[in-house]
Scaffold this active site. Structure first.
Site, PDB file in Angstrom:
ATOM      1  N   CYS A 145     -13.694  -8.353  -2.905  1.00  0.00           N
ATOM      2  CA  CYS A 145     -13.427  -9.424  -1.915  1.00  0.00           C
ATOM      3  C   CYS A 145     -14.706 -10.062  -1.374  1.00  0.00           C
ATOM      4  O   CYS A 145     -14.648 -11.098  -0.717  1.00  0.00           O
ATOM      5  CB  CYS A 145     -12.586  -8.874  -0.781  1.00  0.00           C
ATOM      6  SG  CYS A 145     -11.085  -8.087  -1.375  1.00  0.00           S
ATOM      7  N   HIS A 190     -13.159 -12.971   5.532  1.00  0.00           N
ATOM      8  CA  HIS A 190     -12.261 -12.615   4.432  1.00  0.00           C
ATOM      9  C   HIS A 190     -10.863 -12.356   4.997  1.00  0.00           C
ATOM     10  O   HIS A 190     -10.695 -11.618   5.971  1.00  0.00           O
ATOM     11  CB  HIS A 190     -12.803 -11.391   3.696  1.00  0.00           C
ATOM     12  CG  HIS A 190     -11.815 -10.811   2.740  1.00  0.00           C
ATOM     13  ND1 HIS A 190     -11.101 -11.584   1.850  1.00  0.00           N
ATOM     14  CD2 HIS A 190     -11.390  -9.532   2.558  1.00  0.00           C
ATOM     15  CE1 HIS A 190     -10.285 -10.816   1.157  1.00  0.00           C
ATOM     16  NE2 HIS A 190     -10.438  -9.567   1.568  1.00  0.00           N
ATOM     17  N   ASN A 210      -3.805 -11.589   0.917  1.00  0.00           N
ATOM     18  CA  ASN A 210      -5.191 -11.277   0.547  1.00  0.00           C
ATOM     19  C   ASN A 210      -5.426 -11.733  -0.899  1.00  0.00           C
ATOM     20  O   ASN A 210      -4.817 -11.195  -1.820  1.00  0.00           O
ATOM     21  CB  ASN A 210      -5.401  -9.761   0.687  1.00  0.00           C
ATOM     22  CG  ASN A 210      -6.827  -9.329   0.361  1.00  0.00           C
ATOM     23  OD1 ASN A 210      -7.586 -10.079  -0.240  1.00  0.00           O
ATOM     24  ND2 ASN A 210      -7.177  -8.123   0.758  1.00  0.00           N
TER      25      ASN A 210
HETATM   26  N1  COA Z   1       6.562  -1.344   5.279  1.00  0.00           N
HETATM   27  C1  COA Z   1       6.978  -0.433   6.197  1.00  0.00           C
HETATM   28  N2  COA Z   1       6.278   0.669   6.486  1.00  0.00           N
HETATM   29  C2  COA Z   1       5.118   0.863   5.835  1.00  0.00           C
HETATM   30  C3  COA Z   1       4.620  -0.049   4.881  1.00  0.00           C
HETATM   31  C4  COA Z   1       5.395  -1.181   4.607  1.00  0.00           C
HETATM   32  N3  COA Z   1       5.029  -2.118   3.724  1.00  0.00           N
HETATM   33  N4  COA Z   1       3.446   0.397   4.413  1.00  0.00           N
HETATM   34  C5  COA Z   1       3.191   1.557   5.046  1.00  0.00           C
HETATM   35  N5  COA Z   1       4.198   1.829   5.900  1.00  0.00           N
HETATM   36  C6  COA Z   1       4.335   2.966   6.788  1.00  0.00           C
HETATM   37  C7  COA Z   1       3.614   4.187   6.289  1.00  0.00           C
HETATM   38  O1  COA Z   1       4.407   4.916   5.391  1.00  0.00           O
HETATM   39  C8  COA Z   1       3.352   4.922   7.582  1.00  0.00           C
HETATM   40  O2  COA Z   1       4.533   5.582   7.924  1.00  0.00           O
HETATM   41  P1  COA Z   1       4.465   7.054   8.586  1.00  0.00           P
HETATM   42  O3  COA Z   1       3.728   6.884   9.881  1.00  0.00           O
HETATM   43  O4  COA Z   1       5.909   7.417   8.749  1.00  0.00           O
HETATM   44  O5  COA Z   1       3.724   7.900   7.611  1.00  0.00           O
HETATM   45  C9  COA Z   1       3.143   3.827   8.606  1.00  0.00           C
HETATM   46  O6  COA Z   1       3.740   2.654   8.037  1.00  0.00           O
HETATM   47  C10 COA Z   1       1.674   3.541   8.890  1.00  0.00           C
HETATM   48  O7  COA Z   1       0.990   3.402   7.643  1.00  0.00           O
HETATM   49  P2  COA Z   1      -0.520   3.009   7.573  1.00  0.00           P
HETATM   50  O8  COA Z   1      -0.954   2.962   6.149  1.00  0.00           O
HETATM   51  O9  COA Z   1      -1.292   3.857   8.540  1.00  0.00           O
HETATM   52  O10 COA Z   1      -0.448   1.510   8.145  1.00  0.00           O
HETATM   53  P3  COA Z   1      -1.587   0.597   8.695  1.00  0.00           P
HETATM   54  O11 COA Z   1      -1.313   0.234  10.080  1.00  0.00           O
HETATM   55  O12 COA Z   1      -2.954   1.131   8.370  1.00  0.00           O
HETATM   56  O13 COA Z   1      -1.364  -0.715   7.826  1.00  0.00           O
HETATM   57  C11 COA Z   1      -2.414  -1.848   5.984  1.00  0.00           C
HETATM   58  C12 COA Z   1      -1.529  -0.678   6.426  1.00  0.00           C
HETATM   59  C13 COA Z   1      -2.632  -1.765   4.495  1.00  0.00           C
HETATM   60  C14 COA Z   1      -1.681  -3.133   6.348  1.00  0.00           C
HETATM   61  C15 COA Z   1      -3.745  -1.781   6.758  1.00  0.00           C
HETATM   62  O14 COA Z   1      -4.264  -0.488   6.685  1.00  0.00           O
HETATM   63  C16 COA Z   1      -4.785  -2.733   6.223  1.00  0.00           C
HETATM   64  O15 COA Z   1      -4.611  -3.930   6.247  1.00  0.00           O
HETATM   65  N6  COA Z   1      -5.942  -2.180   5.798  1.00  0.00           N
HETATM   66  C17 COA Z   1      -7.074  -2.956   5.379  1.00  0.00           C
HETATM   67  C18 COA Z   1      -6.787  -3.532   4.068  1.00  0.00           C
HETATM   68  C19 COA Z   1      -7.901  -4.340   3.588  1.00  0.00           C
HETATM   69  O16 COA Z   1      -8.634  -4.916   4.339  1.00  0.00           O
HETATM   70  N7  COA Z   1      -7.963  -4.363   2.291  1.00  0.00           N
HETATM   71  C20 COA Z   1      -8.737  -5.251   1.599  1.00  0.00           C
HETATM   72  C21 COA Z   1     -10.111  -4.946   1.485  1.00  0.00           C
HETATM   73  S1  COA Z   1     -10.513  -6.254   0.577  1.00  0.00           S
END
Ligand code: COA
Length: 316
Positions: free
Chosen positions: A114, A242, A272
């Site tokens: 990215c 980004h 993204n």
């Molecule tokens: N729908 C519903 N629930 C979901 C889900 C979805 N699409 N994806 C994950 N969950 C659930 C998980 O299973 C977890 O459940 P649990 O608490 O019962 O175990 C809960 O939601 C929290 O999951 P988590 O992974 O901690 O969520 P988060 O708040 O970190 O959000 C992202 C996930 C991916 C949206 C977030 O971490 C993110 O944007 N990270 C950065 C990504 C990024 O910048 N990537 C690019 C780099 S270029």
């Protein structure tokens, strides 16, 4: 060293959009969860048969036209991507043929995930000092829909396709972009296998850890770029971050005390798009007349690698 300014921008995006409700029909998630956790409402996914090259070429053609620069005036061409059609030939070589760019130039792909577009901008600034012509073409392009793991609801909701391009001009007296970039090798947090699998390449990511990395990296990059350029927040017209997650951008805005109206977001409509995300924002801002000759944009990228980068870009 001569610096560079952006002269023209363009974008090429697949027509098909996929809304959160459609994703929720495929995996266990909801529009509410995706919107509140990421800010994403839609993403563009290429249809079967829509090629990476046609999307990339349409962004590049628009940027050339917008800059008023002919293909014959280009001195180097870089495509920042991790999802091109082929490893060899590079997307940049295919683009050279498609657009009729000169044959005496460097054309190559650059993969910094990215952060790719900003790594390419910095590379182009250095390259044009020794290139046969003063204009450079940079495209950030991805077809991430082909790399989505539909078994993983934590990642399949995030990614989209698109291409954004910029034509830059190198000239004596132009300020350098004050690039601050780096990486630390990490294959655990964000991984897309290549030849190692012998099969399909799918994205895997530890989202929460990448989130933590990003909210540290973005404010750090902003401060470093301003220090290097000898500028303050007030000297910047727009902050282009980004587009990985609206919450990451909102946190950076608060931590750095950026006036929210100076941080343009289009993640809601694209998701993204990795290396395409920053040039897609630039081309929208440019098209809407929000940035133009004399504008200064501080751009920050971060992503797999792990990589990060920031720079201050002026418009010619
Ligand atoms: N729908 C519903 N629930 C979901 C889900 C979805 N699409 N994806 C994950 N969950 C659930 C998980 O299973 C977890 O459940 P649990 O608490 O019962 O175990 C809960 O939601 C929290 O999951 P988590 O992974 O901690 O969520 P988060 O708040 O970190 O959000 C992202 C996930 C991916 C949206 C977030 O971490 C993110 O944007 N990270 C950065 C990504 C990024 O910048 N990537 C690019 C780099 S270029």
């Amino acid at each position: 060293m001569n610096g560079i300014k952006i002269r023209g921008t363009g974008r090429g995006v697949p027509e098909q959009t996929v809304c959160n409700a459609e994703i929720a029909g495929r995996v266990d998630t909801s529009d509410e969860w995706i919107t509140s956790r990421t800010g994403i409402r839609l993403r563009h996914h290429s249809r079967e048969g829509e090629s990476f090259l046609s999307m990339t070429a349409s962004a590049a053609r628009r940027a050339l036209e917008n800059a008023g620069v002919g293909p014959e005036e280009i001195g180097a061409c870089i495509v920042a991507t991790l999802s091109a059609d082929t490893l060899v030939p590079s997307a940049a070589c295919l683009l050279q043929r498609e657009l009729g760019l000169p044959e005496d130039i460097l054309c190559f792909d650059l993969n910094a995930a990215c952060s790719g577009f900003l790594f390419a901008l910095h590379t182009m600034e250095c390259l044009l000092n020794a290139a046969p012509r003063k204009y450079g073409l940079i495209v950030g392009a991805e077809q991430l829909s082909r790399l989505i793991n539909w078994e993983d609801r934590g990642t399949c909701i995030l990614f989209g396709d698109g291409a954004g391009a910029a034509v830059v001009e190198s000239r004596e007296g132009f300020p350098t972009i004050s690039a601050v970039m780096g990486c630390h090798g990490n294959d655990a947090l964000l991984h897309v296998p290549g030849a190692e699998t012998g099969g399909r390449s799918l994205i895997s990511m530890e989202g929460t850890k990448v989130f933590k990395f990003a909210v540290e990296a973005v404010p750090w990059c902003i401060r470093q770029v301003l220090d290097k350029a000898g500028k303050t927040m007030d000297d910047v017209d727009f902050f282009v971050l980004h587009q990985a997650n609206a919450r990451i951008m909102d946190l950076a805005v608060r931590r750095c005390r950026i006036p929210p109206e100076k941080c343009y977001q289009n993640i809601g409509e694209y998701g993204n798009t990795s290396a395409a995300s920053i040039p897609l924002v630039l081309s929208e801002l440019h098209e809407q007349g929000k940035i133009g000759p004399g504008s200064r944009v501080l751009a920050v990228g971060f992503g797999g690698g792990l990589t990060w980068g920031g720079c201050l870009i002026e418009f010619a």
